[in-house]
Write an enzyme that holds these catalytic residues in place. Structure first.
Site, PDB file in Angstrom:
ATOM      1  CG  PHE A   1       2.491   2.547   8.964  1.00  0.00           C
ATOM      2  CD1 PHE A   1       3.363   3.430   9.589  1.00  0.00           C
ATOM      3  CD2 PHE A   1       2.719   2.209   7.633  1.00  0.00           C
ATOM      4  CE1 PHE A   1       4.453   3.959   8.900  1.00  0.00           C
ATOM      5  CE2 PHE A   1       3.803   2.735   6.933  1.00  0.00           C
ATOM      6  CZ  PHE A   1       4.671   3.615   7.584  1.00  0.00           C
TER       7      PHE A   1
ATOM      8  CE1 TYR B   1      -8.001   3.657 -12.211  1.00  0.00           C
ATOM      9  CE2 TYR B   1      -9.843   5.136 -12.677  1.00  0.00           C
ATOM     10  CZ  TYR B   1      -9.004   4.497 -11.775  1.00  0.00           C
ATOM     11  OH  TYR B   1      -9.188   4.694 -10.422  1.00  0.00           O
TER      12      TYR B   1
ATOM     13  CD  GLU C   1      -1.090   0.781  -4.187  1.00  0.00           C
ATOM     14  OE1 GLU C   1      -2.311   0.956  -4.209  1.00  0.00           O
ATOM     15  OE2 GLU C   1      -0.446   0.477  -3.166  1.00  0.00           O
TER      16      GLU C   1
END
Length: 318
Positions: A288, A270, A259
């Site tokens: 996290f 896209y 990503e």
């Protein structure tokens, strides 16, 4: 550069360039050591005013042998073709490597592949192996040539006391050391793919990402966060990319996702092709305690990536 696909044995093959100078090897990565072999072949072809050629094998021989760690490659075929063309090669021969070819003896390879191609000189690396179970070595090739063509053996290429090799580059990438891989490759390590739909989480937390679908078997570096330069629609954009399993969101992914958050970029892309060069390793991926903590860390990652990339550009321009 023209590309010619070959099957063993050659039958009624039209000789593209009699007397050609050929560099033979897998050339996965087209790294500095490979470049040395190829450049010497191209230089010799220029000196003798003969055509130059590369002979490589597809798929990767070790893939056919079932070695799992070679299921992914540094340079899938299309990327390899582009890199070799930049080195000034006239012809690229792609030999179909299958289970039948795997059983070919060194003698058969010479008599039924190299001799019909009417090669003048063959360049190989010092560790070149060919024929069934790797029985053929550069010395074997010299013996089998029988004066019909010249064999030039290129010594290992060293960088900072390390022998440059595809294996070493893989190790660098698998530990996240993209800077070390870049030094051995002579260029940043890049991954190509297309932008695919993801879960759109990045957009909801203020950091929209391009989710990269990788169709070709690239080696994927270690999970973590990287400073990157992405090429989209012919334009380059700085960014930060996460490779990993997104543990903060409690996903059960089996394969890492890629990503990339591109700075100062807001277009919809896209389905568009994208190439991402990994320029620096920032930190390992970790889980996290909250989304807020993750957002704060992503902001820090982006700032660090911007700083690293700015420093890199300053060094390159000086």
């Amino acid at each position: 550069m023209q590309t010619v696909h070959l099957q063993f044995p050659l039958q009624n093959h039209e000789v593209i360039a009699p007397g050609q100078i050929v560099a033979i090897g897998e050339f996965d990565g087209a790294h500095l050591g490979h470049q040395e072999v190829i450049k010497r072949a191209v230089q010799r072809s220029s000196e003798l005013r003969l055509p130059s050629a590369i002979m490589t094998f597809h798929p990767h021989p070790r893939q056919v042998l079932g070695l799992d760690k070679y299921a992914q490659v540094l340079t899938p075929l299309a990327a390899k073709q582009e890199m070799l063309e930049r080195l000034g090669v006239d012809t690229m021969y792609i030999v179909n490597f299958n289970e039948s070819f795997m059983r070919v003896t060194p003698e058969q390879f010479v008599e039924q592949m190299l001799i019909p191609l009417q090669v003048n000189t063959v360049f190989v690396g010092f560790d070149f192996k060919f024929g069934h179970k790797g029985a053929g070595t550069p010395d074997t090739l010299c013996e089998l040539a029988k004066g019909r063509f010249v064999v030039e053996i290129v010594r290992p290429f060293h960088l900072n006391s390390h022998k440059v090799s595809s294996t070493l580059i893989r190790e660098r990438l698998q530990s996240g050391d993209v800077a070390g891989a870049e030094a051995l490759l002579g260029r940043p390590y890049s991954i190509r793919g297309s932008v695919v739909h993801g879960e759109a989480r990045g957009r909801t937390i203020g950091f929209p990402t391009a989710n990269i679908g990788v169709a070709e078997p690239f080696v994927i570096p270690a999970n973590g966060v990287y400073a990157v330069e992405a090429t989209v629609r012919g334009q380059k954009y700085d960014g930060v990319m996460n490779i990993g399993l997104k543990p903060t969101f409690g996903t059960d992914l089996l394969q890492p996702t890629l990503e990339a958050h591109l700075f100062d970029f807001s277009e919809t892309i896209y389905g568009e092709p994208i190439e991402v060069a990994l320029l620096a390793y920032i930190r390992p991926e970790r889980k996290f305690a909250s989304i807020q903590e993750l957002i704060a860390q992503i902001s820090k990652d982006a700032d660090q990536a911007k700083s690293v990339l700015a420093e890199r550009k300053t060094m390159q321009s000086s």
